[in-house]
Design an enzyme around this catalytic site. Sequence first.
Site, PDB file in Angstrom:
ATOM      1  CG  HIS A 122      34.872  31.736  62.821  1.00 48.47           C
ATOM      2  ND1 HIS A 122      34.327  32.860  62.502  1.00 48.47           N
ATOM      3  CD2 HIS A 122      35.250  31.406  61.588  1.00 48.47           C
ATOM      4  CE1 HIS A 122      34.438  33.248  61.251  1.00 48.47           C
ATOM      5  NE2 HIS A 122      35.071  32.153  60.621  1.00 48.47           N
ATOM      6  CD  GLU A 299      33.709  17.169  52.758  1.00 50.69           C
ATOM      7  OE1 GLU A 299      33.971  17.340  53.953  1.00 50.69           O
ATOM      8  OE2 GLU A 299      32.812  16.303  52.485  1.00 50.69           O
TER       9      GLU A 299
END
Length: 340
Positions: A122, A299
Site C-alpha cells: 500500500h 468505491e
Amino acid sequence: MATMRERMTAYIEGLQSDIVAALEAVDPSAPAFTRRPWDRAQGGRGVACTFTAPNHPTSVLEKAGVNISMIHGMLPPAAIKQMATEHASLASRADSTGSLPFFAAGLSIVLHPRNPSVPTVHANYRYFEITEAVEGARAQEIVGWWFGGITDLTPNYFFEEDVAHFHRTLKAACDAHGPQLYPAFKANCDNHFWIAHRGERRGVGGIRFDDLCDEPHTLLTDPHARRPYTSDEIFAFVRACADAFLPSYIPILERRRDAPTDERKRRWQLLRRGRYVEFNLVYDRGTKFGLATPGVQAENVLMSLPETARWEYMSELGTEEGSEEAKMLEVLKNPPREWL
C-alpha cells in the site's frame, strides 16, 4: 512558474501512468487495468485505475487500484480548528466561524496479489493546502500547506530478505534528504498499523509521515540534523519516496509470484486479509476522512479492501508451534524489528 498544486497534479498523473504500465508489463496475459476518470460536483476530479480478474485465475494480481484525485472545496471551521493544532500558520484562524478554501491532491496504491507468498502493498502520497482571499489581490493567499505519505508492506508469510529489500529501498530514498527521516518515519509507520483488538500489527511497516511543511515537526526532534524544509525540498523528498515504490516492491513480486501454494496457504492469506479489512475500517484515518468528504465516491475510498477475505472463529492457523503461519504471527505480535 507553476504552482505547487499544478506541480503535484502533473507528478501524480505521470506516476500513476508509470506504475500501471509497470504492473501491466509484469503480467501481459492478464486483463488490462480499467481507467475511469471522474468529476466531483463540489470541485475537482480524479482517475481510478483498477484491476480485477475473477475470470482469470492465473493472474499475478487479484485486485489492485492505482488512483489519483485532485479536489477542492471549502473547509469547515471544525476542520480548520483541528488542523490548527498541527500547524502554527493556522493558529490565528482556529476560532474562526467561517470556512476556508482547500485543495488536496494525492496518489493511492493498493495491490492484493493472488499468490499467498506475495505480500500486499500500500502507498499514498498527498499534498494539502488552505488558502484565503486577500483584499485587493487577484489570487488566493496560501495560509497553510503540507505533504504526507506512506508506503507499507503486509506479508502473509515471512521472508526476511523481502522485508529487508523493501526497507532498504525506502531508507535509501529517505537518506538522500536527511539522516533522521527514515528512523523517524519507520517508527511512526510501525506504531500506526497496530490492531489493538488483535494485539498485532497489520504488517512489517515501511515509512509514514504527515503534516510535513516548513514548520517544526513532532517526529523530527534533532534541530541540527539536515531535513527538507522548503516546499521545493519537501516535494523532492516526496517524489523520491513515491518513485521508490516500484523498485521496493516489483523485485519481491517477481521473486514470489510463482511460489508453490495450496489450500492451507490460501486459507491463511484470506484470514490475514480479514485483519487488513479490520484495520482499514476500524482505525484508518484516511478511510474515515474519505468517506466523510462530500462528493467523494465510496468505491474509490474502499478500493483498498481485498476482493475476498475470511474470518474463522478461533482458527487454529497461526497457533501451531513451528508452522510458517506461526512464524509470521510472531513477527506481527512482537515489538517492531530493525530490518537493516
